[in-house]
Design a protein around this motif. Structure first.
Motif, mmCIF file in Angstrom:
data_model
loop_
_atom_site.group_PDB
_atom_site.id
_atom_site.type_symbol
_atom_site.label_atom_id
_atom_site.label_comp_id
_atom_site.label_asym_id
_atom_site.label_seq_id
_atom_site.Cartn_x
_atom_site.Cartn_y
_atom_site.Cartn_z
ATOM 1 N N ASN A 15 0.847 -1.186 0.011
ATOM 2 C CA ASN A 15 0.044 0.030 -0.088
ATOM 3 C C ASN A 15 0.984 1.194 -0.106
ATOM 4 O OD1 ASN A 15 -2.313 1.422 0.044
ATOM 5 N ND2 ASN A 15 -2.832 1.175 2.151
ATOM 6 N N GLU A 16 2.115 1.148 0.964
ATOM 7 C CA GLU A 16 2.874 2.175 0.939
ATOM 8 C C GLU A 16 3.735 2.624 -0.511
ATOM 9 O OE1 GLU A 16 5.591 3.848 4.418
ATOM 10 O OE2 GLU A 16 6.088 2.041 3.812
ATOM 11 N N LEU A 17 3.977 1.487 -0.885
ATOM 12 C CA LEU A 17 4.637 1.545 -2.241
ATOM 13 C C LEU A 17 3.893 2.152 -3.264
ATOM 14 C CD1 LEU A 17 6.608 -1.769 -3.135
ATOM 15 C CD2 LEU A 17 7.401 0.693 -3.169
ATOM 16 N N ASN A 18 2.547 1.752 -3.203
ATOM 17 C CA ASN A 18 1.686 2.329 -4.180
ATOM 18 C C ASN A 18 1.356 3.731 -4.115
ATOM 19 O OD1 ASN A 18 -0.211 1.535 -6.101
ATOM 20 N ND2 ASN A 18 -1.049 0.022 -4.805
ATOM 21 N N GLN A 19 1.349 3.943 -2.758
ATOM 22 C CA GLN A 19 1.251 5.634 -2.804
ATOM 23 C C GLN A 19 2.301 6.476 -3.174
ATOM 24 O OE1 GLN A 19 0.295 6.454 1.573
ATOM 25 N NE2 GLN A 19 -1.429 5.275 1.316
ATOM 26 N N VAL A 20 3.431 5.664 -2.857
ATOM 27 C CA VAL A 20 4.720 6.557 -3.558
ATOM 28 C C VAL A 20 4.786 6.595 -4.761
ATOM 29 C CG1 VAL A 20 7.233 6.327 -3.734
ATOM 30 C CG2 VAL A 20 6.313 5.854 -1.464
ATOM 31 N N ALA A 21 4.312 5.527 -5.518
ATOM 32 C CA ALA A 21 4.136 5.404 -6.925
ATOM 33 C C ALA A 21 3.213 6.317 -7.244
ATOM 34 C CB ALA A 21 3.783 4.003 -7.384
ATOM 35 N N GLN A 22 2.093 6.565 -6.689
ATOM 36 C CA GLN A 22 0.914 7.494 -7.072
ATOM 37 C C GLN A 22 1.377 8.844 -7.301
ATOM 38 O OE1 GLN A 22 -2.602 6.773 -5.111
ATOM 39 N NE2 GLN A 22 -2.864 4.597 -6.214
ATOM 40 N N ARG A 23 2.137 9.167 -6.190
ATOM 41 C CA ARG A 23 2.646 10.432 -5.865
ATOM 42 C C ARG A 23 3.636 10.760 -6.971
ATOM 43 N NH1 ARG A 23 3.470 14.166 -0.889
ATOM 44 N NH2 ARG A 23 5.522 15.210 -1.479
ATOM 45 N N ASN A 24 4.437 9.728 -7.141
ATOM 46 C CA ASN A 24 5.354 10.202 -8.285
ATOM 47 C C ASN A 24 4.753 10.345 -9.456
ATOM 48 O OD1 ASN A 24 7.831 10.254 -6.952
ATOM 49 N ND2 ASN A 24 8.231 7.902 -7.040
ATOM 50 N N ALA A 25 3.816 9.718 -9.877
ATOM 51 C CA ALA A 25 3.122 9.807 -11.135
ATOM 52 C C ALA A 25 2.341 11.145 -11.098
ATOM 53 C CB ALA A 25 1.716 8.613 -11.263
ATOM 54 N N ARG A 26 1.675 11.623 -9.709
ATOM 55 C CA ARG A 26 1.239 12.921 -10.051
ATOM 56 C C ARG A 26 2.297 14.156 -10.057
ATOM 57 N NH1 ARG A 26 -3.516 14.227 -7.414
ATOM 58 N NH2 ARG A 26 -3.112 16.290 -7.888
ATOM 59 N N ILE A 27 3.392 13.844 -9.486
ATOM 60 C CA ILE A 27 4.559 14.822 -9.543
ATOM 61 C C ILE A 27 4.946 15.036 -11.074
ATOM 62 C CG2 ILE A 27 6.906 15.111 -8.979
ATOM 63 C CD1 ILE A 27 6.088 14.148 -6.116
ATOM 64 N N HIS A 28 4.988 13.688 -11.845
ATOM 65 C CA HIS A 28 5.482 13.872 -13.020
ATOM 66 C C HIS A 28 4.054 14.277 -13.927
ATOM 67 C CE1 HIS A 28 5.998 11.803 -17.197
ATOM 68 N NE2 HIS A 28 7.046 11.390 -16.721
ATOM 69 N N SER A 29 3.057 14.218 -13.763
ATOM 70 C CA SER A 29 2.133 14.775 -14.728
ATOM 71 C C SER A 29 1.538 16.107 -14.152
ATOM 72 C CB SER A 29 0.818 13.769 -14.686
ATOM 73 O OG SER A 29 0.120 13.473 -13.489
ATOM 74 N N ASP A 30 1.683 16.474 -13.122
ATOM 75 C CA ASP A 30 1.447 17.967 -12.580
ATOM 76 C C ASP A 30 2.328 18.867 -12.995
ATOM 77 O OD1 ASP A 30 -0.881 16.653 -11.720
ATOM 78 O OD2 ASP A 30 -0.310 16.977 -9.720
ATOM 79 N N LEU A 61 17.253 27.862 -4.315
ATOM 80 C CA LEU A 61 16.792 26.571 -3.888
ATOM 81 C C LEU A 61 15.352 26.485 -4.234
ATOM 82 C CD1 LEU A 61 18.684 25.900 -0.831
ATOM 83 C CD2 LEU A 61 19.038 24.582 -2.949
ATOM 84 N N LEU A 62 14.923 25.768 -5.203
ATOM 85 C CA LEU A 62 13.763 25.587 -5.723
ATOM 86 C C LEU A 62 12.560 24.956 -4.908
ATOM 87 C CD1 LEU A 62 12.149 26.275 -8.556
ATOM 88 C CD2 LEU A 62 12.977 24.233 -9.187
ATOM 89 N N ARG A 63 11.351 25.564 -4.867
ATOM 90 C CA ARG A 63 10.424 25.024 -4.009
ATOM 91 C C ARG A 63 9.220 24.717 -4.978
ATOM 92 N NH1 ARG A 63 14.230 23.722 -1.692
ATOM 93 N NH2 ARG A 63 14.915 24.631 0.375
ATOM 94 N N TRP A 64 8.199 23.755 -4.669
ATOM 95 C CA TRP A 64 7.015 23.790 -5.329
ATOM 96 C C TRP A 64 5.754 23.643 -4.422
ATOM 97 C CZ3 TRP A 64 5.846 18.590 -8.875
ATOM 98 C CH2 TRP A 64 4.429 18.959 -9.718
ATOM 99 N N ASP A 65 5.096 24.738 -4.392
ATOM 100 C CA ASP A 65 3.899 24.540 -3.479
ATOM 101 C C ASP A 65 2.769 23.682 -4.171
ATOM 102 O OD1 ASP A 65 4.830 25.775 -1.181
ATOM 103 O OD2 ASP A 65 5.076 27.835 -2.528
ATOM 104 N N HIS A 66 2.652 22.431 -3.991
ATOM 105 C CA HIS A 66 1.687 21.905 -4.835
ATOM 106 C C HIS A 66 0.303 21.961 -4.156
ATOM 107 C CE1 HIS A 66 -0.508 17.980 -6.199
ATOM 108 N NE2 HIS A 66 0.618 17.952 -7.293
ATOM 109 N N PRO A 67 -0.653 22.191 -4.932
ATOM 110 C CA PRO A 67 -2.183 22.296 -4.256
ATOM 111 C C PRO A 67 -2.562 21.530 -3.496
ATOM 112 C CG PRO A 67 -2.226 22.132 -6.774
ATOM 113 C CD PRO A 67 -0.705 22.072 -6.441
ATOM 114 N N GLU A 68 -2.300 20.011 -3.548
ATOM 115 C CA GLU A 68 -2.705 18.994 -2.793
ATOM 116 C C GLU A 68 -1.594 18.618 -1.812
ATOM 117 O OE1 GLU A 68 -4.502 15.393 -4.546
ATOM 118 O OE2 GLU A 68 -5.225 16.978 -5.894
ATOM 119 N N PHE A 69 -0.487 18.392 -2.418
ATOM 120 C CA PHE A 69 0.756 17.788 -1.445
ATOM 121 C C PHE A 69 1.407 18.823 -0.605
ATOM 122 C CE2 PHE A 69 1.414 14.864 -5.312
ATOM 123 C CZ PHE A 69 0.222 14.074 -4.969
#
Ligand code: C2E
Ligand code: MG
Ligand code: MG
Ligand code: MG
Length: 285
Positions: A15-30, A61-69
């Motif tokens: 489940n945790e792996l899944n969450q990391v993968a999902q987060r990475n996918a979102r980071i990628h697509s957003d 140093l670069l920062r990203w304020d993601h609307p969800e994360f």
């Protein structure tokens, strides 16, 4: 029982792996939308001159304020940006923003600190970064001596000749060149000898244990010696305690950077401190 436990543990990890993968996918697509939507911003971490105790520089140093994360740190997205190539557009924005801030500080200070900017190898591969920087210096009418690029040893591996030519061009204009995370990469002494670098940044991996580890102290002494022999300055990164700062200064590190001195902050928050520092130094001299 143990079996059920094992199964639970498995589903927990998957489940945790899944969450990391999902987060990475979102980071990628957003990421592309984030750039358009101005979700990226810069923080600046002060770098102190160990002799004068003055703020000699600021690292962007670069920062990203993601609307969800919420806040997403570069360690999570720079690699992905490198893979997709979006680092070029993000990097262009970072370069512009840094030059804008150099101009801003130059307008309000007599001796503004330099601003250093991290540049990925990809930005050298896919674009004419020299021309971009030259254009920005002209656009903002800034002193090129206040601008520093930070590169990693990795950059030197793939296209040493082409990269050396680009770096020489930047150096000839007065732009500083720092080798970041020094000691963790693969650069040979030959690269170091032939490159127009102005500064070595000792990776925090060698700073962490400096009090306990005689080996790490020896490594730092060696890097300092090497850098000075090549006419480069040395910055120590990741300085978290006063004891570390004192030891590093005594070892000959010219500049210190780390949470002990200051965390990275938005420019608006830093400016009053920079002005106060300048006032303090003017009063002392
Ligand atoms: P870096 O260039 O080596 O930057 C130093 C990192 O150490 C920063 O992490 C900084 O916040 C952190 N740091 C500073 N003082 C301390 C300390 O006392 N202790 C510890 N443990 N850490 C400290 P950050 O901001 O998360 O950036 C990570 C990396 O992401 C940077 O490492 C750099 O390689 C990359 N990066 C950041 N901004 C950019 C950018 O605009 N463009 C590119 N291409 N890469 C960037
Ligand atoms: Mg850096
Ligand atoms: Mg570093
Ligand atoms: Mg790094």
């Amino acid at each position: 029982d143990a079996k059920a436990n094992g199964r639970n543990r498995f589903s927990f990890y998957s489940n945790e792996l899944n969450q990391v993968a999902q987060r990475n996918a979102r980071i990628h697509s957003d990421m592309r939308a984030a750039l358009i939507d101005k979700q990226f911003r810069l923080e600046f971490q002060p770098i102190m001159d160990s002799a004068t105790k003055k703020w000699a520089g600021l690292e962007a140093l670069l920062r990203w304020d993601h609307p969800e994360f919420g806040l997403v740190r570069p360690d999570e997205f720079i690699e992905i940006a490198n893979e997709t190539g979006l680092i070029n557009e993000i990097g262009d924005w970072v370069l512009d923003e840094c030059c804008k801030n150099i101009s801003r500080l130059s307008n309000i200070m007599d001796n503004p600190p330099k601003i250093s900017v991290n540049v990925s190898p990809r930005q050298f591969e896919y674009s004419d970064i020299c021309t971009k920087i030259i254009n920005l210096i002209d656009k903002y009418k800034i002193n090129p001596n206040l601008f520093v690029i930070e590169i990693t040893e990795e950059l030197l591996l793939n296209h040493p000749k082409r990269v050396a030519t680009a770096l020489e061009k930047l150096r000839a204009m007065g732009i500083g060149i720092s080798i970041d995370d020094f000691g963790t990469g693969y650069s040979s002494l030959q690269y170091l000898r032939d490159l127009p670098a102005t500064c070595l940044k000792i990776d925090k991996a060698f700073v962490n244990q400096i009090e306990q580890s005689e080996t790490d102290r020896a490594i730092i002494a060696t890097i300092v010696h090497l850098a000075h022999a090549f006419n480069m300055k040395v910055v120590a990164e990741g300085v978290e305690t006063k004891a570390q700062a004192d030891l590093l200064a005594a070892s000959g590190c010219n500049e210190l950077q780390g949470y002990f001195l200051s965390i990275p902050q938005p420019m608006d928050k830093l400016i009053p401190n920079l002005l106060a520092d300048e006032g303090r130094l003017a009063a002392a001299s």
